[in-house]
Design an enzyme around this catalytic site. Structure first.
Site, PDB file in Angstrom:
ATOM      1  N   SER A 236       1.074  -1.382  -0.024  1.00  0.00           N
ATOM      2  CA  SER A 236      -0.005  -0.207  -0.032  1.00  0.00           C
ATOM      3  C   SER A 236       0.773   1.323   0.068  1.00  0.00           C
ATOM      4  O   SER A 236       0.311   2.440  -0.151  1.00  0.00           O
ATOM      5  CB  SER A 236      -0.996   0.049   1.125  1.00  0.00           C
TER       6      SER A 236
ATOM      7  N   LYS B 164       0.270   3.914  -2.557  1.00  0.00           N
ATOM      8  CA  LYS B 164      -0.606   5.052  -2.641  1.00  0.00           C
ATOM      9  C   LYS B 164      -0.155   6.260  -2.520  1.00  0.00           C
ATOM     10  O   LYS B 164      -0.813   7.373  -2.346  1.00  0.00           O
ATOM     11  CB  LYS B 164      -1.760   4.667  -1.555  1.00  0.00           C
TER      12      LYS B 164
ATOM     13  N   SER C 155      -5.862   3.420   4.525  1.00  0.00           N
ATOM     14  CA  SER C 155      -5.414   2.875   3.377  1.00  0.00           C
ATOM     15  C   SER C 155      -6.456   2.143   2.560  1.00  0.00           C
ATOM     16  O   SER C 155      -6.292   0.947   2.118  1.00  0.00           O
ATOM     17  CB  SER C 155      -4.474   1.856   4.050  1.00  0.00           C
TER      18      SER C 155
END
Length: 390
Positions: free
Chosen positions: A65, A68, A125
């Site tokens: 993640s 991102k 997230s």
């Protein structure tokens, strides 16, 4: 205008430390082990980009993640360009709502503001929010991923390739500790982002019976003074990852960990890197972001002159306990600048030197938009020059 404008100004300081290049710290600290239990790691100072510590920094690994960070960067750039507004409502498609993993449980057709979507991405997230924003900006996730890879290329990220906006496992999706640090450095130019990434807890759908509690996946935001971002990551392949940033005594650093075996180990190693940076180094601020350093002539524009301003804070990083003096700056402007010019467009560079060594090099950008002058505007300008000459 002159082809090149160069200005050398001696900056005298009564402060500690000697000069460094971007490799100075890494060379000095090859025997310092800060992330023994991670696949790769890096520690940099944000303003200068100087590397303070690294381990397998260019190794290609799944970023999970932490992907991102790029997603958030493109969102912030779209806001800066006026293509998106914080209070604009974004609709979740059926595809976005189908995302697994971390999510805010968007329903198909549900609308949230850009600000709420950013909260979901930065704090929780949220994969569904990331895809919804990608579809809004790019038209589809695939088109947005193309924008991500184009931006990676612009930033010189040689060990990064994105296949999605979430970091969910897929073959050929990778990055490196070094690239992630540079990406974080770029995102932090958008200072507003830390209002999201630095928030420990918040809520979505507060005025409904589906109130949703967001808790930051980066626990250091709560437990380490000065930490205000940026992004965690975990998959079975990637293990535990974190790109963290902290600011203390005017110095901001970025620490990246790939492949730690547990959340506890990940946080412990990042904490060790942050402690090391703040105990061993100091940042000396030279210019704030937006500082005008030169006046530039623009050909055929609705204005004749604009200012070249700093695109980010400009600092010199030094080891504690040593002396710095006789620092000079060099401003070089692009030749033959012609309208149109966009605010924030690179129009020159600032280089900081000491003893012939480059300490810092950063872009100077336009402080305003310049539109092409109308024929009547150019005619009046020509008449004015003719009258003045005679």
């Amino acid at each position: 205008m002159k082809k090149i404008v160069s200005l050398f100004v001696c900056l005298l300081f009564f402060i500690t430390t000697v000069s460094q290049t971007n490799t100075f710290a890494a060379e000095k600290n090859t025997n310092t082990e800060l992330a023994s239990n991670a696949k790769s790691a890096i520690l940099i100072e944000q303003d200068t980009g100087a590397v303070l510590y690294q381990k397998n920094a260019h190794k290609r690994l799944p970023p999970a993640s932490m992907t991102k960070i790029m997603t958030m960067l493109l969102i912030m750039e779209a806001i800066d360009k006026g293509q998106l507004k914080m209070d604009e409502k974004v609709r979740a498609s059926e595809y976005a709502a189908s995302m697994g993993g971390s999510q805010i449980f968007l329903e198909p057709g549900e609308e949230m503001t850009v600000k709420e979507m950013l909260k979901g991405i930065a704090i929780g997230s949220a994969n569904d929010a990331a895809v919804a924003m990608a579809e809004r900006i790019g038209g589809s996730e695939e088109a947005f991923v193309d924008k991500m890879n184009k931006k990676a290329k612009e930033l010189g990220l040689k060990d990064t390739k994105f296949k999605n906006v979430t970091g969910l496992p897929v073959k050929g999706h990778y990055s490196s500790a070094y690239d992630m640090a540079i990406l974080a450095k770029e995102l932090l130019k958008h200072e507003e982002i830390t209002k999201f990434t630095g928030t420990y807890e918040s809520y979505l759908r507060e005025d409904s019976n589906k109130k949703f509690w967001l808790v930051n996946t980066n626990k250091l935001v709560r437990y380490y003074p000065g930490v205000d971002g940026l992004k965690t990551g975990f998959t079975n392949d990637a293990k535990f990852c974190l790109t963290a940033t902290a600011k203390k005594n005017g110095m901001r650093v970025i620490a990246v960990i790939f492949g730690a075996p547990s959340t506890k180990e990940r946080n412990a190693q990042v904490t060790k890197m942050l402690d090391y940076a703040f105990s061993q180094y100091a940042t000396h601020n030279l210019y704030k972001k937006g500082k005008a350093l030169a006046e530039v002539k623009i050909s055929k524009g609705n204005v004749k002159n604009i200012h070249a301003v700093t695109s980010e804070p400009v600092s010199v990083l030094t080891k504690k306990g040593e002396q710095l003096s006789d620092v000079k700056k060099s401003v070089k402007l692009k030749d033959h600048l012609k309208a149109p010019i966009k605010k924030g467009e690179p129009i020159g560079t600032l280089t900081i030197h000491k003893d012939g060594k480059q300490l810092v090099k950063t872009e100077l950008v336009a402080d305003q938009n310049v539109k092409p002058a109308s024929w009547w505007h150019l005619f009046k300008r020509a008449i004015g020059l003719f009258t003045k000459a005679h």
